[in-house]
Every structure is written in C-alpha cells, then in structure tokens.
Scaffold this active site. Sequence first.
Site, mmCIF file in Angstrom:
data_model
loop_
_atom_site.group_PDB
_atom_site.id
_atom_site.type_symbol
_atom_site.label_atom_id
_atom_site.label_comp_id
_atom_site.label_asym_id
_atom_site.label_seq_id
_atom_site.Cartn_x
_atom_site.Cartn_y
_atom_site.Cartn_z
ATOM 1 N N GLU A 18 0.855 -1.290 0.073
ATOM 2 C CA GLU A 18 0.001 -0.034 0.101
ATOM 3 C C GLU A 18 1.096 1.192 -0.092
ATOM 4 O O GLU A 18 1.720 1.346 0.876
ATOM 5 C CB GLU A 18 -0.924 0.092 1.224
ATOM 6 C CG GLU A 18 -1.509 1.185 1.327
ATOM 7 C CD GLU A 18 -2.563 1.470 0.417
ATOM 8 O OE1 GLU A 18 -3.279 0.921 -0.136
ATOM 9 O OE2 GLU A 18 -2.379 3.042 -0.077
ATOM 10 N N GLY A 69 -21.182 14.071 -5.438
ATOM 11 C CA GLY A 69 -21.627 15.405 -5.444
ATOM 12 C C GLY A 69 -22.756 15.706 -4.636
ATOM 13 O O GLY A 69 -22.986 16.690 -3.583
ATOM 14 N N HIS A 79 -44.123 -5.510 12.331
ATOM 15 C CA HIS A 79 -44.822 -4.150 12.597
ATOM 16 C C HIS A 79 -44.657 -3.423 14.001
ATOM 17 O O HIS A 79 -44.709 -4.056 14.958
ATOM 18 C CB HIS A 79 -46.164 -4.711 12.350
ATOM 19 C CG HIS A 79 -47.194 -3.196 12.379
ATOM 20 N ND1 HIS A 79 -47.345 -2.448 11.594
ATOM 21 C CD2 HIS A 79 -48.038 -2.953 13.664
ATOM 22 C CE1 HIS A 79 -48.096 -1.706 11.895
ATOM 23 N NE2 HIS A 79 -48.656 -1.960 13.160
HETATM 24 C C1 LIG Z 1 -16.081 10.667 -1.372
HETATM 25 C C2 LIG Z 1 -16.466 9.116 -1.686
HETATM 26 C C3 LIG Z 1 -17.309 8.490 -1.124
HETATM 27 C C4 LIG Z 1 -17.614 7.277 -1.315
HETATM 28 N N1 LIG Z 1 -18.635 6.634 -0.853
HETATM 29 C C5 LIG Z 1 -19.120 5.271 -1.190
HETATM 30 C C6 LIG Z 1 -20.007 4.494 -0.533
HETATM 31 O O1 LIG Z 1 -20.682 5.297 0.323
HETATM 32 N N2 LIG Z 1 -20.336 3.392 -0.919
HETATM 33 C C7 LIG Z 1 -19.727 2.556 -1.850
HETATM 34 O O2 LIG Z 1 -19.674 1.482 -2.032
HETATM 35 N N3 LIG Z 1 -18.582 3.209 -2.306
HETATM 36 C C8 LIG Z 1 -18.194 4.597 -2.021
HETATM 37 N N4 LIG Z 1 -17.133 5.123 -2.767
HETATM 38 C C9 LIG Z 1 -16.409 4.685 -3.626
HETATM 39 C C10 LIG Z 1 -15.462 3.678 -3.105
HETATM 40 O O3 LIG Z 1 -14.664 4.274 -1.979
HETATM 41 C C11 LIG Z 1 -14.637 2.816 -3.951
HETATM 42 O O4 LIG Z 1 -15.420 2.085 -4.978
HETATM 43 C C12 LIG Z 1 -13.820 1.583 -3.441
HETATM 44 O O5 LIG Z 1 -12.747 2.294 -2.227
HETATM 45 C C13 LIG Z 1 -12.907 1.022 -4.550
HETATM 46 O O6 LIG Z 1 -12.284 0.188 -3.815
HETATM 47 P P1 LIG Z 1 -10.631 -0.736 -4.231
HETATM 48 O O7 LIG Z 1 -10.254 -1.553 -3.453
HETATM 49 O O8 LIG Z 1 -11.008 -0.925 -5.810
HETATM 50 O O9 LIG Z 1 -9.770 0.859 -4.289
HETATM 51 P P2 LIG Z 1 -9.391 1.849 -3.444
HETATM 52 O O10 LIG Z 1 -10.444 2.048 -2.263
HETATM 53 O O11 LIG Z 1 -9.288 3.042 -4.489
HETATM 54 O O12 LIG Z 1 -7.876 1.507 -2.995
HETATM 55 C C14 LIG Z 1 -6.893 1.389 -3.839
HETATM 56 C C15 LIG Z 1 -5.752 1.619 -2.905
HETATM 57 O O13 LIG Z 1 -4.562 1.269 -3.664
HETATM 58 C C16 LIG Z 1 -3.507 2.101 -3.403
HETATM 59 N N5 LIG Z 1 -2.726 1.985 -4.495
HETATM 60 C C17 LIG Z 1 -2.841 2.724 -5.931
HETATM 61 N N6 LIG Z 1 -1.422 2.515 -6.453
HETATM 62 C C18 LIG Z 1 -0.863 1.975 -5.832
HETATM 63 C C19 LIG Z 1 0.677 1.138 -5.859
HETATM 64 N N7 LIG Z 1 1.103 1.335 -7.072
HETATM 65 N N8 LIG Z 1 1.198 0.668 -4.932
HETATM 66 C C20 LIG Z 1 0.657 0.477 -3.843
HETATM 67 N N9 LIG Z 1 -0.610 0.965 -3.299
HETATM 68 C C21 LIG Z 1 -1.288 1.590 -4.336
HETATM 69 C C22 LIG Z 1 -4.152 3.253 -3.051
HETATM 70 O O14 LIG Z 1 -3.324 4.244 -2.332
HETATM 71 C C23 LIG Z 1 -5.315 2.978 -2.483
HETATM 72 O O15 LIG Z 1 -5.196 3.120 -1.008
HETATM 73 C C24 LIG Z 1 -16.829 6.496 -2.433
HETATM 74 C C25 LIG Z 1 -15.776 7.177 -3.014
HETATM 75 C C26 LIG Z 1 -15.740 8.523 -2.696
HETATM 76 C C27 LIG Z 1 -14.284 9.265 -3.047
#
Ligand SMILES: Cc1cc2nc3c(=O)[nH]c(=O)nc-3n(C[C@H](O)[C@H](O)[C@H](O)COP(=O)(O)OP(=O)(O)OC[C@H]3O[C@@H](n4cnc5c(N)ncnc54)[C@H](O)[C@@H]3O)c2cc1C
Length: 465
Positions: free
Chosen positions: A32, A185, A444
């Site tokens: 990470e 948003g 209910h």
């Molecule tokens: C403001 C906001 C609110 C949201 N609310 C919701 C919600 O209520 N419900 C919902 O289902 N989804 C929500 N989402 C979307 C949700 O956050 C994402 O769909 C989810 O986090 C995706 O998970 P992931 O594991 O694919 O990636 P991520 O959570 O994006 O994690 C990817 C990780 O990989 C790491 N990384 C990237 N490149 C590298 C590398 N080369 N080496 C090491 N580490 C790396 C990053 O630092 C990050 O920590 C929200 C997003 C935002 C921005």
Amino acid sequence: MSYDLIVIGSGPGGYVCAIRAAQLGLKTAIVEKRKTYGGTCLNIGCIPSKALLHASEMFEEVAHGLGKLGVSVGKPKLDLPAMMKHKDDTVGANVQGVAFLLKKNKVDGFIGTGSIPAVGKVEVTAEDGAKQVLETKNIVIATGSDVAQLPGVTIDEQVVVSSTGALELPKVPGKLIVVGAGVIGLELGSVWRRLGAEVTVVEFLDRILPGLDLETCKQFQRLLEKQGVKFQLGAKVSSVENTGKGAKVTIEPAAGGAASTLDADVVLVAIGRRPYTQGLGLEALGVALERGQIVIDSHFATNVPGVYAIGDVVRGPMLAHKAEDEGIAIAEILAGQHGHVNYEVIPGVVYTSPEIACVGATEEDLKARGVAYKAGKFPFTANGRARAANHTDGFVKVLADATTDRVLGVHILGHGAGEMIAEAAVLMEFGGSSEDLARTCHAHPTMSEAVKEAALAVEKRAIHM
Ligand SMILES: Cc1cc2nc3c(=O)[nH]c(=O)nc-3n(C[C@H](O)[C@H](O)[C@H](O)COP(=O)(O)OP(=O)(O)OC[C@H]3O[C@@H](n4cnc5c(N)ncnc54)[C@H](O)[C@@H]3O)c2cc1C
C-alpha cells in the site's frame, strides 16, 4: 521473500482479498502506498463521508426535526472542528481495524508503491526511495481509482476541491457549487447545505444520478430542491476562475447557447472517478487496458499470466462492496475454489436524506431490453412507522418479470433505504419472486413493511393503500 499472492492496493478490494487468501492458506502480502490501509473507501471516501453525513443530518434534525416531535432544544450551534474530529476518529478506528485484521490473518504488509517489473515479481518503493523486490506466484492489482479532472480546471483543494478537499473544508462555504449530480456530489453537497452553505449543483445531463431509476431520481430531486439545493441541469461548466477569495464559474447550456456566470466560495468537482494504474509498469508488462481500465476475463485474469485485477480499476460499478466481493472471489479462485460475483445483484445507495437504495434493473433498463415487467409501488406516507418518525418522504418500487414474477429490481427512496435494500438483494440472490417477498412476514411497525406492500402491489393487492 516469496509469496503465493501479493495484492497491490489495500482498499476494500485489496485488503478483503488478502484476508480471504490468508484464510484459505495462501502465503499473502499486501502493498500500500498510503501510510494507512483501507484505500479510498476508508481514508477519503465511504467512511469519512458517512461520518459527516450522519453528523450533519443530526445537526439538521435538531434544527428542524425535533421541534415537531415535541423536543425543544433551541437553535443548534455548529462545532465544525468537533465534527471533523468525529470524522477523523472514525477513519482512524477503521484503518487501524484493517491493520489489525491483516496482522491477525498473518498477511505481510509493505508500505510503499508497488510495481510489477516482471511476471512473478513486485517491486516496493518506500517513501525514502528504498526498493525491495518480492517474489510471488500471483499478483492481484487492486489500485482503485482517482478523482476525474475537469479539463482546464485546476483542483487546489482550497477553492476548487475534489471530494477529498470537500471532506476537509475548514469552514462552511457561503456558496458552494457542485459540478456533477452524481452520488458523491449530492452526498457532499448535502453535508454542506445542512451546515449552512447555499448549494447549486450543475449537471451536464438533463437529470440527476444517471443510471439510477428515473422516477425515483425525479422525486428525489424535488425533495432536494425543497431542502434548498438548486439545480442547473443540461448545463456544463466551461471554466472556473480562481479569484483568490473564491471562484467565478462559467456555465454554458449543454445544447449550446449563451454562457452565464456564478460566484462561489468553493467549487466541488465531482464528475466521477477514473481507474488508477499509474506507476505499476503495466505498459512494459503488456497488460491490456481499455478506457483506462485493466481488461480482465470472468475470472479476473488479465492477459498476462499470474496477474489479476479487481475493484475500481476494472469494469463495473465503482463501489466498495463490489470490490470486496471481487476480492473474495479471486482469492477463492486462486485457492482452487469457485469464487463468483453476481453482478445482477449489487446494491447501490445514495446516503442523502432521504436515502436512495436500489438493486437490479431500473424500469429504463427493462424497457431497453424489451423485458415485460410489472411494477408495484408503495409510498412511505402510508406506512405507520414512517408517520410516527416523520419520515414519510419517498416510496418503494418492486419490478417483477411479467411472466415468471421473479424480482428484477427494487428501488427505494426513503429514510433508511440503504438498510432496507438488503432484503431485496437476498431475495434476488435466491431468484425470489414478488410473491415470496409479499408472503414474508415483516415486523410491525417497521419502514420495511413498505417493501412487503410494494411486493403486494405488483399484483395490485397492497393492503394499506
Ligand atoms: C467521497 C467518496 C465517497 C464514497 N462513498 C461510497 C459509498 O458510500 N459506498 C461505496 O460502495 N463506495 C463509495 N465510494 C467508492 C469507493 O470508495 C470505491 O469504490 C472503493 O474504495 C474501491 O475500492 P478498491 O479496493 O478498488 O480501491 P481503493 O479503495 O481506491 O484503494 C486502492 C488503494 O490502492 C493504493 N494504490 C494505488 N496504486 C498503488 C501502488 N502502485 N502501490 C501500492 N498501493 C497503491 C491506493 O493508495 C489505495 O489505497 C466513495 C468514494 C468517494 C471518493
């Protein structure tokens, strides 16, 4: 060091994958680049936004809701630093929880940027530039997504902010312009509107929340307007000029025509997210990408042997629980089991007030696919518990196949919709019918009785309407 699996990225996709793989006996590591685990979701996404949504909803409830229930507490006073501390503490507890779970499951954690110099190798570059190369049989890329930029607009996270900056504003903006009427948003716009900002949402399309059930979204928009949110739909932001004190936003009709300008203290750019693949070395490795997403097959495999990808970085809805389910599925596949994700049954929730929650097809989807369906609808105004709690806005809509009665989609606009949708997801996972839902005894008085009534309404036999 040699592993069965190295996961790159510790968001909900990555950390859940690593834990499941370790449970199944695979020697697993996770890499990470952030200082804390948990990815976008726990650090700057789902969790902090829900902490602020909950706190700001309480603020509004005290200001406008409690009096009607006979609870008189006077005008609430906003303590924004305390609200932000609640958010930060929530994030802290969650990311520490993930670190604990990884350790408990004996997943080796590496803090640094991961790249793939060759098949079977992951290079980790620490913040100080120190590098180490780990060997592994399999690699799962779970690097998530990043904020999509508006061409020509610079996000400085002070005046022009992304969702990350909107979670950290040091004071309530007088005027907030939100670019994009998507989930993020509208959620963050709601937070700041409740705390006192005048919020205008500018959206290119002629509707809010594209992709969600249109009837539900239309009623939801009316409710948001009643709350004071202004909308400019069918309008595009063509420039944002940072004036030092705030911003001047130029807006043009999407169909062409004369431009107008709006002043804002803060502009939130929330036009979507894009897959994050930077720095992984995918080009050199020959991993196929399409529109920025890593291309995978139905078993999450890329075109390069031993390299898999899940979560926001691949196709499908950018949702934390979708990423988690893919993480579990790929871990099980790598352990020789039959991991699988049912993409027909992935719920989506908009955590506003009221909430929207949906699972399965919309009416628009079914019409486009030529599927004959029946719709049953039930309003919360006719639900006893909703009346008792003053939560009568919204309705439940159940869509069932006209021939087989199998439930194809459920859409809920209402208080607690995000919790109520779970029963529809379970029903659909088991291929259940509206009859099954209608014959399931619901306690209910609960809001979820409206789900049962909507199921009864499919055959026009709702009792309380
Ligand atoms: C403001 C906001 C609110 C949201 N609310 C919701 C919600 O209520 N419900 C919902 O289902 N989804 C929500 N989402 C979307 C949700 O956050 C994402 O769909 C989810 O986090 C995706 O998970 P992931 O594991 O694919 O990636 P991520 O959570 O994006 O994690 C990817 C990780 O990989 C790491 N990384 C990237 N490149 C590298 C590398 N080369 N080496 C090491 N580490 C790396 C990053 O630092 C990050 O920590 C929200 C997003 C935002 C921005």
